[in-house]
Scaffold this active site. Structure first.
Site, short mmCIF file in Angstrom:
data_model
loop_
_atom_site.label_atom_id
_atom_site.label_comp_id
_atom_site.label_asym_id
_atom_site.label_seq_id
_atom_site.Cartn_x
_atom_site.Cartn_y
_atom_site.Cartn_z
N HIS A 61 -10.10 -5.57 -3.37
CA HIS A 61 -8.99 -5.55 -2.94
C HIS A 61 -8.95 -6.03 -1.38
CE1 HIS A 61 -9.85 -1.34 -2.40
NE2 HIS A 61 -8.89 -1.37 -1.46
N LEU A 62 -8.17 -6.73 -0.95
CA LEU A 62 -7.97 -7.02 0.37
C LEU A 62 -6.87 -6.29 0.95
CD1 LEU A 62 -7.82 -11.30 0.33
CD2 LEU A 62 -9.83 -9.64 0.81
N HIS A 63 -7.17 -5.75 2.06
CA HIS A 63 -5.93 -5.06 2.78
C HIS A 63 -5.52 -6.20 3.86
CE1 HIS A 63 -6.72 -0.55 2.08
NE2 HIS A 63 -8.04 -0.93 1.72
N ASN A 77 -12.77 -2.95 2.36
CA ASN A 77 -13.75 -2.10 2.25
C ASN A 77 -14.84 -1.95 1.19
OD1 ASN A 77 -12.75 -0.89 4.75
ND2 ASN A 77 -11.05 0.01 3.37
N ASP A 125 0.66 -1.12 0.06
CA ASP A 125 -0.04 -0.02 0.07
C ASP A 125 0.93 1.41 -0.16
OD1 ASP A 125 -3.20 0.48 0.87
OD2 ASP A 125 -1.80 2.14 1.25
N ILE A 126 0.56 2.31 -0.78
CA ILE A 126 1.27 3.47 -0.93
C ILE A 126 1.38 4.27 0.19
CG2 ILE A 126 -0.30 4.97 -1.84
CD1 ILE A 126 1.57 5.52 -4.24
N GLY A 179 -15.15 3.48 3.46
CA GLY A 179 -14.07 4.28 2.93
C GLY A 179 -13.39 3.69 1.71
N GLN A 180 -14.34 2.86 1.03
CA GLN A 180 -13.61 2.45 -0.18
C GLN A 180 -13.29 3.73 -1.28
OE1 GLN A 180 -16.02 -0.49 -2.39
NE2 GLN A 180 -14.31 -1.28 -3.80
#
Ligand code: AMP
Ligand code: ZN
Length: 114
Positions: free
Chosen positions: A100-102, A87, A30-31, A93-94
């Site tokens: 995607h999975l965090h 999300n 993640d950035i 907050g998507q």
């Protein structure tokens, strides 16, 4: 798909730190990491959110969790534990409309989430 940032990462059009890649799934850092370990697991196919998965996507989901586990093992957080979440929609907050999975780890996580 159009302007989708994660489709662009999948296609190599935007640079990212790829941690895992196969024919169905990629994982990259993640950035804006929210934990010492924070990466995303993404299907190569554009799927808007978890609510847009179809019957028959069970194997894709299993492959995503398998990729997450492999990366966690490589990063040394498989045994210490991680939080895996996705999300869906505005209240969660998507912001990137590509499922995607965090995967977050390397610190203890509070519960309930804020
Ligand atoms: P979400 O709020 O669940 O849609 O999360 C989107 C995530 O994508 C956020 O944690 C962002 O920091 C992350 N993100 C956005 N653009 C990039 C990028 N180019 N490379 C890596 N992560 C990104
Ligand atoms: Zn996409």
């Amino acid at each position: 798909m159009g302007d989708c940032v994660f489709c662009k990462i999948v296609e190599g059009g935007i640079p990212s730190e790829i941690l895992y890649s196969d024919d169905r799934v990629i994982a990259f850092r993640d950035i804006e990491p929210q934990a010492p370990v924070h990466f995303l697991v993404v299907p190569r196919r554009h799927v808007e959110s978890a609510f847009h998965l179809r019957e028959g996507d069970g194997e894709l989901l299993a492959r995503m969790f398998d990729a997450a586990q492999k990366v966690c093992a490589e990063l040394g957080v498989e045994r210490s534990g991680v939080r895996i979440l996705t999300n869906v929609g505005p209240d969660a907050g998507q912001v990137v409309m590509h499922f995607h999975l965090h995967v977050l780890g390397g610190r203890t996580m509070g519960w309930p989430p804020g």
